[in-house]
Design an enzyme around this catalytic site. Structure first.
Site, PDB file in Angstrom:
ATOM      1  N   SER A 110      65.862  37.047  42.781  1.00 31.47           N
ATOM      2  CA  SER A 110      65.797  35.728  43.766  1.00 31.47           C
ATOM      3  C   SER A 110      67.481  35.201  43.839  1.00 31.47           C
ATOM      4  O   SER A 110      68.346  36.110  44.305  1.00 31.47           O
ATOM      5  CB  SER A 110      65.237  34.718  43.171  1.00 31.47           C
ATOM      6  OG  SER A 110      65.021  33.431  44.043  1.00 31.47           O
ATOM      7  N   GLU A 208      64.290  41.133  50.972  1.00 37.23           N
ATOM      8  CA  GLU A 208      62.860  40.091  50.761  1.00 37.23           C
ATOM      9  C   GLU A 208      63.412  38.697  50.653  1.00 37.23           C
ATOM     10  O   GLU A 208      64.493  38.533  50.730  1.00 37.23           O
ATOM     11  CB  GLU A 208      62.418  40.571  49.446  1.00 37.23           C
ATOM     12  CG  GLU A 208      63.197  40.316  48.181  1.00 37.23           C
ATOM     13  CD  GLU A 208      63.054  38.567  47.592  1.00 37.23           C
ATOM     14  OE1 GLU A 208      61.946  38.065  47.744  1.00 37.23           O
ATOM     15  OE2 GLU A 208      64.102  37.868  47.106  1.00 37.23           O
ATOM     16  N   HIS A 278      59.639  37.824  45.732  1.00 33.45           N
ATOM     17  CA  HIS A 278      58.759  36.834  45.539  1.00 33.45           C
ATOM     18  C   HIS A 278      56.954  36.890  45.910  1.00 33.45           C
ATOM     19  O   HIS A 278      56.768  36.582  46.937  1.00 33.45           O
ATOM     20  CB  HIS A 278      59.336  35.493  46.488  1.00 33.45           C
ATOM     21  CG  HIS A 278      60.430  34.986  46.236  1.00 33.45           C
ATOM     22  ND1 HIS A 278      61.690  35.653  46.383  1.00 33.45           N
ATOM     23  CD2 HIS A 278      60.984  34.182  45.353  1.00 33.45           C
ATOM     24  CE1 HIS A 278      62.701  35.094  46.107  1.00 33.45           C
ATOM     25  NE2 HIS A 278      62.277  34.143  45.196  1.00 33.45           N
TER      26      HIS A 278
END
Length: 307
Positions: A110, A208, A278
């Site tokens: 992330s 992503e 995620h």
């Protein structure tokens, strides 16, 4: 030349830091308990429970924790508690020589994407894009494969990603090989035009994201396209885009249409559907390790990330 960190052994010490936002305490406790079940000892960063707005302490405090963990010879791995926001704020102040001289496992994803890119490109250290303690392991319904990803830290194992893990779709046929680079799309775009700009030349480029509307994905893919990042890549891995659905606008292009517009024209071997990011399960992969993408077999093979 890339540097592989040493694998972990039972009884090793791992350092836990929050280089971005503060973790949820109860979830972090569950994550730490899991690491202890793996036979690891824990050293907590001094700033991990601090809060400075949306940050886990000041920039100086978060930077100090990162440096402390790499400098401490008793710490064999540095694992991020969670993401959120803030790693780019400390990237310019990091002592990359310290990290290069004390190579060890660095793990997270992330917002940690910015640190992965900065560390990989400034030191050659292979780092791990993997599930985090608070946001993943601390969840009640954590997937067994998510937990199993941590086994990559204990043994020199080739990672074989096939449709046994998740359905994969051929976007552009072909074979490609190269070192893996990438991560969260929104964070990768923020590296452009900085000293930490992502280098995709000859690499397997994976992306992503979460909670981004299609028009935002469109904007970010277009920016990467204009910066030459898809043209430079050897191959492309389209990972999970969780909850990336239209909200503000009822009329929208689909993600498939956006990918067709921005990625397909470069004719780089591309597969989509990887459960990396995620999502559940969240499969860890070593950034900087050698990978081979075979779209016909719908398979990604990655060499071990540890020595």
């Amino acid at each position: 030349m890339n540097i592989k960190p040493e694998k972990l052994q039972e009884g090793d010490m791992v350092g836990i830091i929050a280089p971005a936002s503060p973790p949820v305490s109860k979830k972090l406790e569950i994550g730490v308990k899991y690491l202890k079940e793996l036979g690891l000892h824990i050293k907590m960063g001094r700033a991990i429970w601090k809060k400075h707005g949306y940050l886990a302490g000041s920039d100086e405090e978060r930077l100090r924790d990162l440096h402390d963990m790499f400098q401490d010879p008793s710490v064999k791995a540095v694992i991020c508690a969670c993401g959120g926001y803030g790693t780019a704020r400390i990237a310019q102040q990091i002592d990359y020589c310290l990290i290069k001289d004390n190579p060890k496992i660095f793990w997270g994803y992330s917002d940690i994407t910015f640190l992965h890119t900065a560390i990989q490109q400034n030191t050659g250290l292979i780092t791990f894009h993997g599930p985090m303690l608070s946001s993943d392991i601390g969840s009640e319904d954590v997937h067994p494969r998510t937990k199993h990803s941590f086994q990559q830290l204990f043994q020199k194992m080739n990672l074989h990603y096939t449709e046994e893990i998740s359905p994969l779709e051929i976007v552009v046929p072909g074979n490609a090989k190269g070192r893996l680079i990438g991560g969260n799309l929104a964070l990768l775009v923020t590296t452009l035009g900085t000293q930490f700009e992502i280098d995709t030349k000859g690499k397997l480029f994976f992306i992503e994201d979460i909670d981004e509307e299609p028009y935002r994905i469109d904007r970010m893919l277009n920016q990467l396209k204009l910066a030459g990042k898809f043209a430079d890549a050897a191959g492309i891995l389209l990972c999970d885009f969780h909850n990336c659905l239209p909200k503000k606008r009822e009329e929208s292009l689909s993600l498939k249409e956006i990918i067709h517009d921005h990625i397909t024209p470069f004719e780089k071997p591309t597969l989509s559907g990887f459960k990396i990011g995620h999502c559940s399960p969240n499969i860890a992969i070593p950034i900087g390790a050698e990978g081979v993408l075979n779209t016909e077999k719908k398979q990604l093979t990655i060499t071990p990330g540890v020595s």
